[in-house]
Design a protein around this motif. Structure first.
Motif, PDB file in Angstrom:
ATOM      1  N   LEU A 120       0.824  -1.211   0.000  1.00 25.71           N
ATOM      2  CA  LEU A 120       0.000   0.000   0.000  1.00 25.71           C
ATOM      3  C   LEU A 120       0.861   1.267   0.000  1.00 25.71           C
ATOM      4  O   LEU A 120       0.511   2.249  -0.659  1.00 25.71           O
ATOM      5  CB  LEU A 120      -0.964  -0.001   1.183  1.00 25.71           C
ATOM      6  N   ARG A 121       1.986   1.240   0.703  1.00 29.64           N
ATOM      7  CA  ARG A 121       2.890   2.392   0.691  1.00 29.64           C
ATOM      8  C   ARG A 121       3.397   2.645  -0.729  1.00 29.64           C
ATOM      9  O   ARG A 121       3.394   3.785  -1.203  1.00 29.64           O
ATOM     10  CB  ARG A 121       4.057   2.164   1.652  1.00 29.64           C
ATOM     11  N   ASP A 122       3.798   1.593  -1.427  1.00 28.39           N
ATOM     12  CA  ASP A 122       4.251   1.751  -2.814  1.00 28.39           C
ATOM     13  C   ASP A 122       3.124   2.266  -3.697  1.00 28.39           C
ATOM     14  O   ASP A 122       3.342   3.121  -4.559  1.00 28.39           O
ATOM     15  CB  ASP A 122       4.791   0.427  -3.356  1.00 28.39           C
ATOM     16  N   TYR A 123       1.909   1.741  -3.481  1.00 29.88           N
ATOM     17  CA  TYR A 123       0.747   2.191  -4.256  1.00 29.88           C
ATOM     18  C   TYR A 123       0.504   3.687  -4.020  1.00 29.88           C
ATOM     19  O   TYR A 123       0.289   4.445  -4.968  1.00 29.88           O
ATOM     20  CB  TYR A 123      -0.492   1.371  -3.864  1.00 29.88           C
ATOM     21  N   ILE A 124       0.539   4.098  -2.758  1.00 30.13           N
ATOM     22  CA  ILE A 124       0.289   5.505  -2.428  1.00 30.13           C
ATOM     23  C   ILE A 124       1.359   6.398  -3.045  1.00 30.13           C
ATOM     24  O   ILE A 124       1.038   7.440  -3.638  1.00 30.13           O
ATOM     25  CB  ILE A 124       0.220   5.698  -0.898  1.00 30.13           C
ATOM     26  N   HIS A 125       2.626   6.009  -2.920  1.00 30.85           N
ATOM     27  CA  HIS A 125       3.712   6.799  -3.518  1.00 30.85           C
ATOM     28  C   HIS A 125       3.508   6.959  -5.024  1.00 30.85           C
ATOM     29  O   HIS A 125       3.776   8.026  -5.574  1.00 30.85           O
ATOM     30  CB  HIS A 125       5.072   6.141  -3.279  1.00 30.85           C
TER      31      HIS A 125
END
Length: 107
Positions: free
Chosen positions: A45-50
């Motif tokens: 999710l962190r990668d998706y948000i970035h």
């Protein structure tokens, strides 16, 4: 799961170009959380948000401070359910999808 900078950049580029991949990444992150693999779910999710809205826009939309969001999705983050579900709801609106949970027999 430590990811190299090159790998993250590759993921971000693909997310920006490939709508189906972007949606699957969101789905995978949420499925990891639901299956109990919180660490992997947070990384995905962190990668998706970035790669999509970024943490600043997410903070504005959810009224959760950027620093809190970064901690939430960081390696030692322990997000509260309320905040996590608020973020997931926003990400679904952003992606224009509504993910549904279906029950299946365990293997």
């Amino acid at each position: 799961m430590a990811l190299t900078r090159d790998f993250r950049e590759t993921i971000q580029k693909r997310v920006q170009k490939d709508k189906a991949f972007r949606r699957e990444l969101l789905k995978e992150g949420i499925e990891c959380l639901l299956s109990g693999d919180v660490e992997t779910g947070k990384v995905v999710l962190r990668d998706y948000i970035h790669a999509t809205s970024g943490f600043a826009a997410l903070a504005e939309a959810t009224e959760i401070p950027v620093k809190s969001l970064l901690r939430m999705f960081g390696p030692s983050g322990n997000p509260q359910a309320k905040n996590l579900f608020q973020v997931i709801a926003y990400l679904q609106r952003l992606e224009k999808v509504h993910l549904k949970l279906t029950a299946s027999k365990a293997a």
